[in-house]
Design an enzyme around this catalytic site. Sequence first.
Site, PDB file in Angstrom:
ATOM      1  N   HIS A  13       0.864  -1.184   0.000  1.00 29.13           N
ATOM      2  CA  HIS A  13       0.000   0.000   0.000  1.00 29.13           C
ATOM      3  C   HIS A  13       0.897   1.230   0.000  1.00 29.13           C
ATOM      4  O   HIS A  13       1.591   1.490   0.981  1.00 29.13           O
ATOM      5  CB  HIS A  13      -0.923  -0.011   1.220  1.00 29.13           C
ATOM      6  CG  HIS A  13      -1.744   1.244   1.326  1.00 29.13           C
ATOM      7  ND1 HIS A  13      -2.485   1.730   0.283  1.00 29.13           N
ATOM      8  CD2 HIS A  13      -1.912   2.124   2.354  1.00 29.13           C
ATOM      9  CE1 HIS A  13      -3.096   2.850   0.653  1.00 29.13           C
ATOM     10  NE2 HIS A  13      -2.756   3.106   1.904  1.00 29.13           N
ATOM     11  N   ASP A  15       1.334   4.872   0.166  1.00 28.08           N
ATOM     12  CA  ASP A  15       1.039   6.271   0.439  1.00 28.08           C
ATOM     13  C   ASP A  15       2.190   7.082  -0.145  1.00 28.08           C
ATOM     14  O   ASP A  15       3.318   7.017   0.336  1.00 28.08           O
ATOM     15  CB  ASP A  15       0.940   6.517   1.941  1.00 28.08           C
ATOM     16  CG  ASP A  15      -0.218   5.746   2.556  1.00 28.08           C
ATOM     17  OD1 ASP A  15      -1.362   6.000   2.161  1.00 28.08           O
ATOM     18  OD2 ASP A  15       0.041   4.883   3.421  1.00 28.08           O
ATOM     19  N   ASP A 125      -7.623   1.907   1.798  1.00 24.27           N
ATOM     20  CA  ASP A 125      -7.484   2.664   3.048  1.00 24.27           C
ATOM     21  C   ASP A 125      -8.242   3.977   2.988  1.00 24.27           C
ATOM     22  O   ASP A 125      -7.963   4.897   3.746  1.00 24.27           O
ATOM     23  CB  ASP A 125      -5.989   2.928   3.308  1.00 24.27           C
ATOM     24  CG  ASP A 125      -5.721   3.366   4.742  1.00 24.27           C
ATOM     25  OD1 ASP A 125      -6.554   3.083   5.616  1.00 24.27           O
ATOM     26  OD2 ASP A 125      -4.681   4.000   4.977  1.00 24.27           O
ATOM     27  N   HIS A 349      -5.262  10.308   0.299  1.00 25.83           N
ATOM     28  CA  HIS A 349      -5.901  10.598   1.591  1.00 25.83           C
ATOM     29  C   HIS A 349      -4.950  11.221   2.593  1.00 25.83           C
ATOM     30  O   HIS A 349      -5.357  12.106   3.353  1.00 25.83           O
ATOM     31  CB  HIS A 349      -6.552   9.331   2.170  1.00 25.83           C
ATOM     32  CG  HIS A 349      -5.697   8.115   2.176  1.00 25.83           C
ATOM     33  ND1 HIS A 349      -5.878   7.096   1.272  1.00 25.83           N
ATOM     34  CD2 HIS A 349      -4.649   7.741   2.945  1.00 25.83           C
ATOM     35  CE1 HIS A 349      -4.990   6.161   1.491  1.00 25.83           C
ATOM     36  NE2 HIS A 349      -4.230   6.514   2.495  1.00 25.83           N
TER      37      HIS A 349
END
Length: 899
Positions: A13, A15, A125, A349
Amino acid sequence: MQKKTAHIISHSHWDREWYMSLEEHRYYLVKLFDDLLEKLEEDPDFHSFHLDGQTIMVDDYLAVRPEKEEEVKKYIWEGRLVIGPWYILQDAFLTSSEANVRNLLYGMQTTKEFGQEGNLGYYPDTFGIYGQAPQLLKQAKIDVAAFGRGVTPTGFNNQVFHQDDYSSPYSELKWESPDGSSVLGILFANWYSNGNEIPEDRDEAKNYWEKKLKESEKFASTSQLLYLNGCDHQPLQKNVTDAIKVANELYPNVEFKHSSFQEYIEEVKQELPEDLQTIRGELRNQKTDGWSTLVNTASSRIYLKQANDRCQTLLERVLEPLGLLVSDKNLHRDFAAFYWKLLMENHPHDSICGCSVDSVHREMTTRFDKVEKGALKFVEEQAREIADNIDTVHEKEDAIPLVIFQTGGAPIKEVIKKKVAVKKIYFDEIPFAEIPDKLKGGSLPSYHLERADQSIVPVSVKDLGVKFGYELPQDRFRRPYYAREVEVTFLYDSSNTVGYERCFLVPTAEGNKEEEAGCIWNTAGNKLENENLIVQLHDNGSYTLVDKRSGIEYKQLGILENTGDIGNEYMFKASGDGESITNENSNVTVKVLENTSELASVEVTTYFSVPKEADERLKEERENLVWHPERKAGRSKEMEQIMIQSVMTLERAGEGLKVKVTMNNLAKDHRLRVLFPIGEGSSHHYADSIYEVVERPNQPESQWTNPSFDHHMQRFVSLNNSEKGLTVAAKGLHEYEIKDDNTIAVTILRSVGELGDWGVFDTPEAQCLGENEAEFMVIPHQKDIFTSRAYLTAYQYPLASTVIQTKQKQGNASEVKELFTWEGEKLVITACKPSLEGTGMIIRWFNPTSETVQLSFEVGAGKPIYRSTILEEKLDSVGAGTAELKVKPYEIFTLLIEN
C-alpha cells in the site's frame, strides 16, 4: 469437507507521501521496483504484484529509472504487474465529483494503453467512501469494489455477533448506490496486511497459519480465502513463493497459491451464497464507536482544502468548458490532462486530508500554486485568442469591448467585478517616466454596459489610479505600459450555458454617484437589504436574516464557538475541561468597504480571547502515545486575542449572504466554528456529496460513544423544519456538525500539533498560526433544500464569469455564441468538456432527487447525440441536434455530442 483455497496477493500500500516526503518515500519505491523486476524475471511461481490500484507508482519509478520502461511495460502487459484503475489513490470525500471521475478516466486510459483492464474498484485505506461509488464503477464496467473501511464485519474485535445496515457477517457483500447500481463488495475484514510476512520456517508457519486461517474463515462466505501479503510501504517478501510451498506441505486440505485479485474474484463469484448482506449508500463507519472514522481530516489544514476547491472549480467549470470554444483541441486536451494530473498528486488521503508531516504539505502548496497560476494563464490566453476573432467595432471610438465568457453550463445571474484599463500608454510611445502624470490628469467619465442586444446595464465605477502592466503579443516582443485603471461592477443576467457575449463599456454623460437610498447598506438601520433579504447586524457581530419573500426570520446567525482540541490531524478530541467559548458577549466595529446599488460589503471586526494552547499534560500524552479518546489535557490559563474580520457582502438580486472571514490565529490546540441556528429542526439534514445530495441523521447510532458527530460535506449542508430551512454553502470548508437538532456548526479553523496514528510526529505547521481565511454563503429558504431548489443556488456560489478586455477591431466571429441549451428541472450539471478522444463534447448531469426528470437538450446543426458513460464511451443514439430524455432517480447521466 470442501478444500479451501488461500489466495496470497503480494502488494504494497503506497502512500505516496505521509510520514516522509515524496522524495524520501521515492527511494524505497525504487528499491521495491528493482526487487520486483528481479523477482519477476527469476521466479516463474511469483504470479504477480498488485501496485495498489494506481498508475502513478509506475511514473514515479520511471522518473528515476527511465531505462526500465520497456521491462516494466512488458510485465504490465503480461498481467504480472497489476496497475489501475485509478491514476492515484485519492480521498473520496475531500475531492470533487468530477475529480473522482478524472482520476478514473486518466487511470483507465493508462491501463488501456498498457494492455490491462481495471477490473477492481480498489479503496484499501480510503477514509470513508461516497454512496454513489457503485454507480460510478458500474459505468466504468467494474463490478467489484474492495475496501477496508466503512463497514464493520460482525464479530470483529470480539464484538457480539449482530447484523445491521452497516455490518456484514461475511467479507463479501453487496454494495448498492441510491440509483440501484450494485457491485460485489470485498471487505478487508482483517485489513490489507492479513497475509503479511509469511514465515518460511515450518514451526513459525504452523503458528502463523493456525491463526490466519481461523481469522479468514470466520468471515469468508466461500472456500476462497484472501490474504494480502504486504502493508504500508512494505518491501517485497522475496521468499514468499518458498513460504507458500511450506504452507502447502503443512495443510493438505488447503491450496495455498500466489494469486491476483482477478483470479481470486473469478473463483469467489462461482461460490457466492444467495444471502449476502446488502449495504446501501455511504460507507462512513456509521455504526461504530465513532473514534476512528477519521472524519476530522476534513478540517485539518483547511488552507489545503481551500486551494483544492479553487483549483477543481477552475479546471471543471472554466478551463474544460472553454475547451469547447477553442480551435486547437489537442493543445487544450494536453494542458487539461497536465493540470489535472498535477492537481491529483495532492489528492491521496494522507495528502489532501492534511494528515502528513509538514514538509509534505509545503510541497502540496507549491503544487496547488502551479495548477492555479498555470491554469489561470492558460484560460486567459485561450479566452483572449477567442476574443481576438470577434467583431468588436463600435460607433464610439472610446467604447471598450468586453467579452464575457459563460462556462458554468447553466444560466447565471451574478454581480461581476472587472478591472478595466480605460486608457493605456505604452513605453515605446513617449518617455515612460512621463506616462503616469499624463494619465493622472483629467477626470474619468461615467460608463454603462451595452449588451449585444443593445440593452443597457448600469455600472458602478471605482477609480484605481495608474497601474503598470504588459502585453505579450504572439508576433512581437513584450509591450510594457501604464494604464488608468478602474473597477467596474454590474449585474449580469445570462441564459447562456457555455459560450460568450460581446459587450461594450460605453462612456456616458450621466453621473454614477449613488445615493444611499438606492444602495444596499443602510447606515442608520445597520443593515444590508436587497430585493430578497434583510441582514440586520448586531453589536456582537451576529446577524438576523429576514427572507422578505416569506417573512421568515433567522436570528443570531454567525456566532463563533471556540473549543480546545487535544486530538491530532486525524481526529478531533475536545480538551479535558469540555468547555466552549463564544463571542456572544463581545463588541464589534463596522467599516463600510463598498456600497452601491449592485452590492454592499461591510467589514466587521472583533477580538476573540481564547486560551493560548493546551496545558502541559498534552505534551506528555503525545510523547507517550496516549490514544486521543483517552486524553484528558486541559487548556492553559494564559489567553491570546485573535482578531477576526468578517466581510459581509450582499449583492443585488442575491439569494444569500456571502461572508469572508479572516482570522489572525495566535493560539494553538483549538477549533473554531461558526453557528447557524434555525430554531426547531428535524431529525435529519442534507449535505452535498459526490453526485448526491445525501440525507443524514442528526443523531448517531446507539454504538456511537464519541461526543462529537462530525460529517463531511462537499459544497453545502442544509437543515430545515416543516416551515423553513437554512443552507450554508462553502468554499473548501468540509466539516460540519448538527448541534441539538437545530444548529449547523461549520468548522472554519482547526489547530493541532501532531500527525497521530502510529508514532510521534510533530507537525507544528498544522497549528495554522497566522492569517487564515474562510468563505461561505448563508442561503435562507422555505421548507427543504429540494422544494426550495436552494441547492442550485449553492452550486452556483463559487462560479464566476471570465471577462476579457479587448480592442475595437474587425473580426469574423459572431458577437454571441451559445453551444447548447437544456432544460431539466432539478438536474445539476457537473461537466462540459471536450471528449478525451476525437472532437466530441461531453456534458454530464446528476439527478439528486427520487423522481424521474425530463431532460430536453438542444445543440443545433443536427449533431449526433449519444448517451455515454463516465469513461466517455459511446452508447445508444438519442437524437440529432435535439434530444428528449428521461433521467432516472439519482442517476449520473452523460451525453456525448459528435462534431
